[in-house]
Design an enzyme around this catalytic site. Structure first.
Site, mmCIF file in Angstrom:
data_model
loop_
_atom_site.group_PDB
_atom_site.id
_atom_site.type_symbol
_atom_site.label_atom_id
_atom_site.label_comp_id
_atom_site.label_asym_id
_atom_site.label_seq_id
_atom_site.Cartn_x
_atom_site.Cartn_y
_atom_site.Cartn_z
ATOM 1 N N HIS A 139 10.313 -56.004 2.533
ATOM 2 C CA HIS A 139 10.959 -57.294 2.769
ATOM 3 C C HIS A 139 9.910 -58.294 3.220
ATOM 4 C CE1 HIS A 139 13.954 -60.227 3.872
ATOM 5 N NE2 HIS A 139 13.538 -60.236 5.124
ATOM 6 N N LYS A 160 10.500 -67.355 6.826
ATOM 7 C CA LYS A 160 9.506 -66.982 5.809
ATOM 8 C C LYS A 160 9.651 -67.827 4.548
ATOM 9 C CE LYS A 160 10.924 -62.715 5.659
ATOM 10 N NZ LYS A 160 11.973 -62.810 6.691
ATOM 11 N N ASP A 178 11.581 -62.712 -0.571
ATOM 12 C CA ASP A 178 12.555 -61.751 -0.047
ATOM 13 C C ASP A 178 12.173 -60.306 -0.338
ATOM 14 O OD1 ASP A 178 14.982 -61.303 1.425
ATOM 15 O OD2 ASP A 178 15.851 -60.612 -0.453
ATOM 16 N N ARG A 244 -6.363 -65.377 21.169
ATOM 17 C CA ARG A 244 -6.775 -66.778 21.034
ATOM 18 C C ARG A 244 -8.193 -66.924 20.491
ATOM 19 N NH1 ARG A 244 -5.084 -70.064 26.359
ATOM 20 N NH2 ARG A 244 -5.767 -71.744 24.960
#
Length: 315
Positions: A139, A160, A178, A244
């Site tokens: 998916h 998404k 999908d 980061r």
């Protein structure tokens, strides 16, 4: 998956079928390699790979032409008794009638290709390795961003498809929405495609299904794409420490292959399309040998060493 049918093989490689009476829909190729039965034509059948497509080139054809008719029949009788998937004559050579009779008897398709033997073998092996590669379905959304295959994953409804749509509007290409079919074509390469049913379609909650190819043109879609990186979308968690700097790479695994994976926390105001573009360019830059995080680290270390007290260095 049973394999590739001989019918599909004939259509893909535009072969001439010399045995049209044989039903090629029920014969499957299950091995991605091919075989030139040179030793087998001399009578040596030890370690014979009978599951492979058998290809007869110019050398084999000339050798068979020098054999007596009875010897040729006997050797083909033994070869075909192994129920090989098919026999292909390269360079446009045509089989003899006695060979065709044996092929029909054993129900082994006999085909002819106009290509040279080496070129034909290379193309068949490449095609079969893709068609018969181990595959899974996941998916997610696969998009070609600046030539990098970006697989966007995350929980249903996290955004998404919306990120993919924004990327398409910015000139990038959709591969699948999908559902993504992933094939392992080598130990270093994963290829993603879309199922035939959902190809070129995107589902947007509140709007429904849209046809990307019809709305944005053929330049906005792509049938296949190598997967170079994975972006996982997740809800922002104030308690979690997110990377980061990016000095260390994180990976996810599909079919035994490791793919670089970035986790993006989602919160209002973050432009996912721009972030995906930046991640793609940064990933390509790393592949070319430049790592911005490592460069920053080197500058910091150089600055620390520069400002260090000379007396402290002697201690």
């Amino acid at each position: 998956m049973l394999g590739v049918t001989i019918t599909e093989f004939i259509q893909e490689k535009e072969l001439i079928n010399m045995t049209p009476e044989i039903d090629t829909d029920g014969i499957f190729v299950k091995h991605p390699d091919v075989n030139r039965p040179a030793l087998q034509l001399t009578g040596f059948f030890e370690h014979f790979d009978s599951e492979r497509i058998q290809i007869l080139g110019h050398v084999e054809y000339e050798y068979l032409g020098q054999m007596e008719e009875l010897s040729r029949k006997n050797i083909f009788n033994k070869l075909l008794s192994y129920k090989v998937p098919c026999i292909v004559y390269a360079r446009g050579h045509k089989p003899d009638e006695d060979v065709l009779e044996l092929c029909n008897y054993y129900e082994v398709p006999c085909l002819v290709s106009e290509q040279t033997t080496s070129d034909f073998m290379a193309e068949v092996i490449r095609w079969l390795k893709v068609k018969l590669a181990p595959a899974i379905t996941i998916h997610g959304v696969l998009v070609d961003v600046f030539g990098e295959g970006v697989l966007i994953m995350g929980e249903s409804g996290i955004g998404k498809s919306e990120a993919a749509l924004e990327l398409i509007k910015r000139g990038h290409r959709l591969v699948s929405d999908d559902v993504v079919e992933i094939r392992k074509v080598s130990d270093a390469t994963l290829i993603g495609t879309a199922p035939d049913i959902t190809r070129h379609f995107i589902e947007l909650r509140g709007i429904g299904i849209i046809d990307v190819k019809a709305l944005f043109g053929v330049e906005s879609v792509k049938d296949t794409q190598q997967i170079d990186m994975v972006i996982k979308l997740e809800d922002w968690d104030n308690e979690r420490m997110y990377d980061r700097l990016g000095l260390e790479e994180n990976y996810t695994e599909f079919l035994g292959n490791k793919i670089v994976c970035y986790t993006l926390p989602i919160r209002p105001g973050r432009n996912l399309a721009v972030i995906c573009e930046a991640a793609s360019v940064n990933h390509r830059q790393k592949k070319m040998g430049y790592n911005a995080a490592q460069e920053l680290y080197n500058r910091v270390q150089a600055n620390i060493n520069k400002n260090e007290n000379p007396i402290d260095r002697l201690k």
